[in-house]
Design a protein around this motif. Structure first.
Motif, PDB file in Angstrom:
ATOM      1  N   MET A  52      28.604  -5.896 -81.368  1.00  0.00           N
ATOM      2  CA  MET A  52      29.391  -5.599 -82.544  1.00  0.00           C
ATOM      3  C   MET A  52      28.671  -4.623 -83.465  1.00  0.00           C
ATOM      4  N   ALA A  53      27.331  -4.711 -83.519  1.00  0.00           N
ATOM      5  CA  ALA A  53      26.557  -3.802 -84.364  1.00  0.00           C
ATOM      6  C   ALA A  53      26.721  -2.361 -83.886  1.00  0.00           C
ATOM      7  N   GLN A  54      26.854  -2.186 -82.554  1.00  0.00           N
ATOM      8  CA  GLN A  54      27.040  -0.840 -82.013  1.00  0.00           C
ATOM      9  C   GLN A  54      28.378  -0.257 -82.456  1.00  0.00           C
ATOM     10  N   LEU A  55      29.377  -1.104 -82.601  1.00  0.00           N
ATOM     11  CA  LEU A  55      30.706  -0.665 -83.005  1.00  0.00           C
ATOM     12  C   LEU A  55      30.770  -0.413 -84.503  1.00  0.00           C
ATOM     13  N   THR A  56      30.039  -1.183 -85.285  1.00  0.00           N
ATOM     14  CA  THR A  56      30.096  -1.097 -86.741  1.00  0.00           C
ATOM     15  C   THR A  56      29.597   0.244 -87.263  1.00  0.00           C
ATOM     16  N   LEU A  57      28.504   0.765 -86.722  1.00  0.00           N
ATOM     17  CA  LEU A  57      27.939   2.020 -87.204  1.00  0.00           C
ATOM     18  C   LEU A  57      28.911   3.191 -87.068  1.00  0.00           C
ATOM     19  N   PRO A  58      29.550   3.404 -85.895  1.00  0.00           N
ATOM     20  CA  PRO A  58      30.512   4.509 -85.813  1.00  0.00           C
ATOM     21  C   PRO A  58      31.675   4.351 -86.790  1.00  0.00           C
ATOM     22  N   ILE A  59      32.137   3.114 -86.974  1.00  0.00           N
ATOM     23  CA  ILE A  59      33.248   2.880 -87.898  1.00  0.00           C
ATOM     24  C   ILE A  59      32.837   3.235 -89.316  1.00  0.00           C
ATOM     25  N   LEU A  60      31.632   2.827 -89.704  1.00  0.00           N
ATOM     26  CA  LEU A  60      31.150   3.140 -91.046  1.00  0.00           C
ATOM     27  C   LEU A  60      30.983   4.645 -91.234  1.00  0.00           C
ATOM     28  N   LEU A  61      30.459   5.324 -90.219  1.00  0.00           N
ATOM     29  CA  LEU A  61      30.275   6.771 -90.310  1.00  0.00           C
ATOM     30  C   LEU A  61      31.610   7.503 -90.416  1.00  0.00           C
ATOM     31  N   LEU A  62      32.583   7.087 -89.595  1.00  0.00           N
ATOM     32  CA  LEU A  62      33.902   7.709 -89.646  1.00  0.00           C
ATOM     33  C   LEU A  62      34.588   7.429 -90.976  1.00  0.00           C
ATOM     34  N   SER A  63      34.443   6.222 -91.489  1.00  0.00           N
ATOM     35  CA  SER A  63      35.046   5.873 -92.773  1.00  0.00           C
ATOM     36  C   SER A  63      34.417   6.681 -93.898  1.00  0.00           C
ATOM     37  N   LEU A  64      33.081   6.851 -93.834  1.00  0.00           N
ATOM     38  CA  LEU A  64      32.386   7.635 -94.848  1.00  0.00           C
ATOM     39  C   LEU A  64      32.846   9.092 -94.798  1.00  0.00           C
ATOM     40  N   LEU A  65      33.005   9.630 -93.596  1.00  0.00           N
ATOM     41  CA  LEU A  65      33.479  10.991 -93.440  1.00  0.00           C
ATOM     42  C   LEU A  65      34.885  11.146 -94.022  1.00  0.00           C
ATOM     43  N   ALA A  66      35.745  10.182 -93.741  1.00  0.00           N
ATOM     44  CA  ALA A  66      37.107  10.222 -94.274  1.00  0.00           C
ATOM     45  C   ALA A  66      37.101  10.152 -95.791  1.00  0.00           C
ATOM     46  N   SER A  68      34.230   4.565 -79.338  1.00  0.00           N
ATOM     47  CA  SER A  68      33.213   3.683 -79.918  1.00  0.00           C
ATOM     48  C   SER A  68      32.707   2.693 -78.878  1.00  0.00           C
ATOM     49  N   ARG A  69      31.426   2.477 -78.896  1.00  0.00           N
ATOM     50  CA  ARG A  69      30.841   1.512 -77.956  1.00  0.00           C
ATOM     51  C   ARG A  69      30.997   0.102 -78.501  1.00  0.00           C
ATOM     52  N   GLY A  70      31.034  -0.835 -77.597  1.00  0.00           N
ATOM     53  CA  GLY A  70      31.097  -2.237 -77.984  1.00  0.00           C
ATOM     54  C   GLY A  70      32.497  -2.742 -78.258  1.00  0.00           C
ATOM     55  N   MET A  71      33.503  -1.918 -77.987  1.00  0.00           N
ATOM     56  CA  MET A  71      34.879  -2.336 -78.230  1.00  0.00           C
ATOM     57  C   MET A  71      35.344  -3.264 -77.109  1.00  0.00           C
ATOM     58  N   LYS A  72      36.026  -4.333 -77.494  1.00  0.00           N
ATOM     59  CA  LYS A  72      36.571  -5.255 -76.493  1.00  0.00           C
ATOM     60  C   LYS A  72      37.711  -4.570 -75.744  1.00  0.00           C
ATOM     61  N   LYS A  73      37.995  -5.083 -74.535  1.00  0.00           N
ATOM     62  CA  LYS A  73      39.033  -4.477 -73.697  1.00  0.00           C
ATOM     63  C   LYS A  73      40.380  -4.473 -74.404  1.00  0.00           C
ATOM     64  N   ARG A  74      40.721  -5.595 -75.042  1.00  0.00           N
ATOM     65  CA  ARG A  74      42.010  -5.699 -75.740  1.00  0.00           C
ATOM     66  C   ARG A  74      42.096  -4.653 -76.862  1.00  0.00           C
ATOM     67  N   GLU A  75      41.019  -4.489 -77.604  1.00  0.00           N
ATOM     68  CA  GLU A  75      40.992  -3.495 -78.681  1.00  0.00           C
ATOM     69  C   GLU A  75      41.152  -2.086 -78.112  1.00  0.00           C
ATOM     70  N   TYR A  76      40.436  -1.828 -77.036  1.00  0.00           N
ATOM     71  CA  TYR A  76      40.481  -0.512 -76.420  1.00  0.00           C
ATOM     72  C   TYR A  76      41.904  -0.166 -75.976  1.00  0.00           C
ATOM     73  N   LEU A  77      42.588  -1.130 -75.368  1.00  0.00           N
ATOM     74  CA  LEU A  77      43.953  -0.896 -74.897  1.00  0.00           C
ATOM     75  C   LEU A  77      44.902  -0.589 -76.052  1.00  0.00           C
ATOM     76  N   VAL A  78      44.744  -1.320 -77.163  1.00  0.00           N
ATOM     77  CA  VAL A  78      45.591  -1.080 -78.339  1.00  0.00           C
ATOM     78  C   VAL A  78      45.305   0.301 -78.920  1.00  0.00           C
ATOM     79  N   VAL A  79      44.025   0.665 -78.982  1.00  0.00           N
ATOM     80  CA  VAL A  79      43.644   1.979 -79.505  1.00  0.00           C
ATOM     81  C   VAL A  79      44.177   3.082 -78.596  1.00  0.00           C
TER      82      VAL A  79
END
Length: 197
Positions: free
Chosen positions: A1-15, A91-102
């Motif tokens: 989950m930590a691997q997934l959190t960093l990209p999300i935070l970076l993308l959110s900061l960029l936005a 993003s790394r660390g995404m669950k399969k279900r999340e990946y499919l929805v994305v």
């Protein structure tokens, strides 16, 4: 989950940074009374006014230019949201279900971009005869409605409580904004169609 959190935070900061930057750029024009009155028919009038104020000199008093500007705003935001969703899908660390929805959302946003592009092109080809106008306008209304459906389908895909809260919030927020400007664009397209008759 930590691997997934960093990209999300970076993308959110960029936005956030790009939003703050665009908010600090001085606006060259204020919303005209025509934009304000036109936006009153939309579901999100404040968003409509804010997103179209910079187009005031182009719009003037033209319902067609108003509709075209609204579609251009919707297309621009749809493209940005699609790029964001594509980045999230990597993003790394995404669950399969999340990946499919994305992935489904990414497909929906691709369709949205195509349909809004078609709508803008079709609106530009409006003929002077009433028969041509009705045919072209019907196409525009159909495509913008379909784009809005795609956007709402993407948002609905994130309703599952099992999905990661950060992924869900990051993407839903973006797509919801696109859906709102598309809803406004459809209302302005419909207003143009009614005024033409």
């Amino acid at each position: 989950m930590a691997q997934l959190t960093l990209p999300i935070l970076l993308l959110s900061l960029l936005a956030f940074t790009s939003t703050v930057h665009s908010a600090t750029v001085p606006k060259t024009s204020k919303p005209s009374s025509f934009i304000k009155s036109s936006c009153s028919v939309t579901r999100y009038p404040a968003l409509c006014i804010n997103s179209l104020a910079s187009y005031a000199s182009t719009i003037q008093q033209s319902p067609k230019q108003m509709a075209q500007a609204a579609l251009a705003v919707s297309l621009q935001r749809a493209r940005s949201a699609k790029t964001y969703v594509v980045q999230m899908s990597r993003s790394r660390g995404m669950k399969k279900r999340e990946y499919l929805v994305v992935r489904d959302c990414m497909d929906n946003m691709g369709d949205t971009v195509d349909r809004l592009s078609q709508s803008i092109s079709e609106l530009g080809h409006m003929g002077r005869s009433n028969e041509d106008f009705v045919w072209h306008m019907s196409n525009v209304q159909t495509w913008v409605s379909a784009a809005l459906t795609d956007e709402n389908t993407c948002v609905d895909g994130f309703a599952d409580r099992a999905l990661d809260g950060q992924v869900k919030m990051a993407i839903r927020g973006r797509i919801t904004n696109v859906a709102r400007v598309t809803s406004n664009a459809l209302a302005l397209v419909n207003r143009f169609a009614e005024r033409r008759h």
